[in-house]
Design a protein around this motif. Structure first.
Motif, PDB file in Angstrom:
ATOM      1  N   UNK A 118       0.519 -20.902  -3.192  1.00 27.19           N
ATOM      2  CA  UNK A 118       0.946 -19.563  -2.768  1.00 27.19           C
ATOM      3  C   UNK A 118       0.277 -18.472  -3.599  1.00 27.19           C
ATOM      4  N   UNK A 119       0.035 -18.766  -4.894  1.00 37.19           N
ATOM      5  CA  UNK A 119      -0.698 -17.813  -5.725  1.00 37.19           C
ATOM      6  C   UNK A 119      -2.128 -17.650  -5.238  1.00 37.19           C
ATOM      7  N   UNK A 120      -2.748 -18.739  -4.848  1.00 36.03           N
ATOM      8  CA  UNK A 120      -4.108 -18.631  -4.313  1.00 36.03           C
ATOM      9  C   UNK A 120      -4.125 -17.754  -3.064  1.00 36.03           C
ATOM     10  N   UNK A 121      -3.129 -17.941  -2.197  1.00 37.82           N
ATOM     11  CA  UNK A 121      -3.051 -17.108  -0.992  1.00 37.82           C
ATOM     12  C   UNK A 121      -2.843 -15.639  -1.366  1.00 37.82           C
ATOM     13  N   UNK A 122      -2.095 -15.368  -2.437  1.00 34.81           N
ATOM     14  CA  UNK A 122      -1.906 -13.986  -2.892  1.00 34.81           C
ATOM     15  C   UNK A 122      -3.241 -13.391  -3.339  1.00 34.81           C
ATOM     16  N   UNK A 123      -4.041 -14.186  -4.068  1.00 34.79           N
ATOM     17  CA  UNK A 123      -5.365 -13.715  -4.491  1.00 34.79           C
ATOM     18  C   UNK A 123      -6.281 -13.502  -3.293  1.00 34.79           C
ATOM     19  N   UNK A 124      -6.197 -14.372  -2.303  1.00 32.19           N
ATOM     20  CA  UNK A 124      -7.001 -14.206  -1.089  1.00 32.19           C
ATOM     21  C   UNK A 124      -6.640 -12.904  -0.377  1.00 32.19           C
ATOM     22  N   UNK A 130       1.328  -6.756   0.977  1.00 36.01           N
ATOM     23  CA  UNK A 130       1.353  -5.775  -0.102  1.00 36.01           C
ATOM     24  C   UNK A 130       0.218  -5.998  -1.087  1.00 36.01           C
ATOM     25  N   UNK A 131      -0.126  -7.246  -1.358  1.00 34.27           N
ATOM     26  CA  UNK A 131      -1.215  -7.541  -2.298  1.00 34.27           C
ATOM     27  C   UNK A 131      -2.513  -6.905  -1.839  1.00 34.27           C
ATOM     28  N   UNK A 132      -2.804  -6.963  -0.545  1.00 30.18           N
ATOM     29  CA  UNK A 132      -4.019  -6.341  -0.021  1.00 30.18           C
ATOM     30  C   UNK A 132      -3.978  -4.831  -0.198  1.00 30.18           C
ATOM     31  N   UNK A 133      -2.844  -4.220   0.118  1.00 33.64           N
ATOM     32  CA  UNK A 133      -2.726  -2.761   0.015  1.00 33.64           C
ATOM     33  C   UNK A 133      -2.817  -2.296  -1.434  1.00 33.64           C
ATOM     34  N   UNK A 134      -2.127  -3.000  -2.333  1.00 31.11           N
ATOM     35  CA  UNK A 134      -2.084  -2.587  -3.726  1.00 31.11           C
ATOM     36  C   UNK A 134      -3.443  -2.762  -4.397  1.00 31.11           C
ATOM     37  N   UNK A 135      -4.122  -3.873  -4.097  1.00 32.42           N
ATOM     38  CA  UNK A 135      -5.434  -4.076  -4.721  1.00 32.42           C
ATOM     39  C   UNK A 135      -6.440  -3.036  -4.219  1.00 32.42           C
ATOM     40  N   UNK A 136      -6.369  -2.687  -2.939  1.00 38.48           N
ATOM     41  CA  UNK A 136      -7.257  -1.650  -2.411  1.00 38.48           C
ATOM     42  C   UNK A 136      -7.033  -0.327  -3.138  1.00 38.48           C
ATOM     43  N   UNK A 137      -5.789   0.035  -3.377  1.00 40.30           N
ATOM     44  CA  UNK A 137      -5.482   1.276  -4.093  1.00 40.30           C
ATOM     45  C   UNK A 137      -5.964   1.210  -5.532  1.00 40.30           C
ATOM     46  N   UNK A 138      -5.812   0.042  -6.169  1.00 36.68           N
ATOM     47  CA  UNK A 138      -6.281  -0.109  -7.550  1.00 36.68           C
ATOM     48  C   UNK A 138      -7.787   0.092  -7.638  1.00 36.68           C
ATOM     49  N   UNK A 139      -8.521  -0.452  -6.679  1.00 38.34           N
ATOM     50  CA  UNK A 139      -9.976  -0.285  -6.657  1.00 38.34           C
ATOM     51  C   UNK A 139     -10.332   1.197  -6.543  1.00 38.34           C
TER      52      UNK A 139
END
Length: 313
Positions: free
Chosen positions: A233-239, A283-292
């Motif tokens: 599940x962590x790998x899927x979060x990173x993906x 949320x992981x996709x949205x948050x990482x995009x904002x961090x970038x």
């Protein structure tokens, strides 16, 4: 910021000036944190990524080291291991508390052209970043692993963001050093839509902007949550976070980028089922995009590599 996830601490160490423009960022994680990783660029520089595969033995991670210096910068993780080992933090391998092997996955970005040859992070950078780590607001911009970063035609840097997903928190930190552009150069607008007022409206193309060829690159980072996830599940979060990178940078995941994202789940809150899991991935996709995007928005000019804030004043 990623430090909104309880127990997560971030520290930077860098040198800028006098032939230096590079650094290291460390994410220290609470005991029992489960890790994962996803690498999609064509030129990754990494350490301990195979260990994070779901089928392998160790599931817990103690810290993640992000560093400049290309493959040389992987040495910074040695300092992180030394710092953790001095405190008895790591995978137990013997009868005494000090008999541990700290688990420190690491990734590096290519910033060698920013400074003089030979000036790159070593173990002392990693140790100093651990010493500086706090659970307070994350310093962003041209700091730590983002000190010498570049994103397309602009100065890159460290960015962070977070969000609440029901009872969960998802946070991310990114060292933004991509071949692609984080803004539309014809308008100055970020590709990412953040919270209201989070990113400036498109101000138009400035006369002084001239795009230049990119160097070798790589965007690296961590997405963390307080949810209880296993390694798969962590790998899927990173993906999912990598999808956020693709939203924030155009193009992304090129042959010349080593784009690598680590995931960390502290396990503080149980997940009831796939609906909650899917919300975390979204949320992981949205948050990482904002961090970038924050990595570019907060960067400062170094030498002739100008920042967004200096070009679109």
């Amino acid at each position: 910021m990623i430090t909104q996830v309880p127990g997560v601490r971030v520290g930077h160490h860098h040198r800028i000036g006098g032939g230096w423009a590079t650094g290291t960022t460390v994410v220290l994680l609470p005991e029992g944190t489960v890790g994962g990783v996803d690498a999609r660029g064509g030129a990754p520089g990494t350490r301990e990524t195979d260990l994070l595969a779901p089928e392998n033995l160790v599931s817990r991670v103690d810290a993640v080291c992000l560093s400049g210096g290309s493959a040389y910068g992987l040495a910074a993780a040695d300092g992180v291991m030394r710092w953790l080992g001095e405190r008895g933090i790591g995978f137990p391998v013997g009868p005494e508390p000090r008999h541990v092997v700290p688990i420190v996955p690491a990734a590096v970005l290519f910033d060698l052209p920013r400074g003089e040859w030979g000036n790159r992070p070593d173990a002392d950078f990693g140790y100093a970043a651990c010493e500086a780590a706090t659970d307070g607001p994350v310093e962003m911009g041209s700091v730590g692993a983002g000190a010498g970063a570049r994103v397309g035609s602009l100065k890159g840097g460290i960015g962070s963001a977070s969000a609440r997903v029901g009872e969960f928190t998802v946070g991310a930190i990114a060292a933004v050093n991509a071949k692609g552009e984080v803004v539309d150069l014809s308008t100055g607008g970020f590709w990412v839509d953040g919270e209201p007022g989070e990113f400036p409206p498109a101000p138009g193309r400035p006369a002084q902007l001239t795009a230049r060829p990119s160097d070798l690159n790589t965007t690296i980072g961590v997405v963390a949550t307080d949810a209880a996830l296993d390694k798969a599940q962590c790998k899927r979060l990173a993906m999912a976070a990598q999808h956020g990178l693709a939203r924030a940078v155009r193009p992304s995941h090129t042959l010349f980028d080593g784009d690598t994202v680590f995931a960390a789940a502290t396990g503080a809150r149980p997940v009831s089922g796939p609906i909650e899991l899917d919300a975390l991935y979204t949320s992981a996709a949205e948050v990482f995009a904002r961090a970038v995007a924050h990595g570019a928005l907060t960067a400062t000019t170094i030498g002739d590599l100008r920042s967004y804030r200096d070009i679109w004043k």
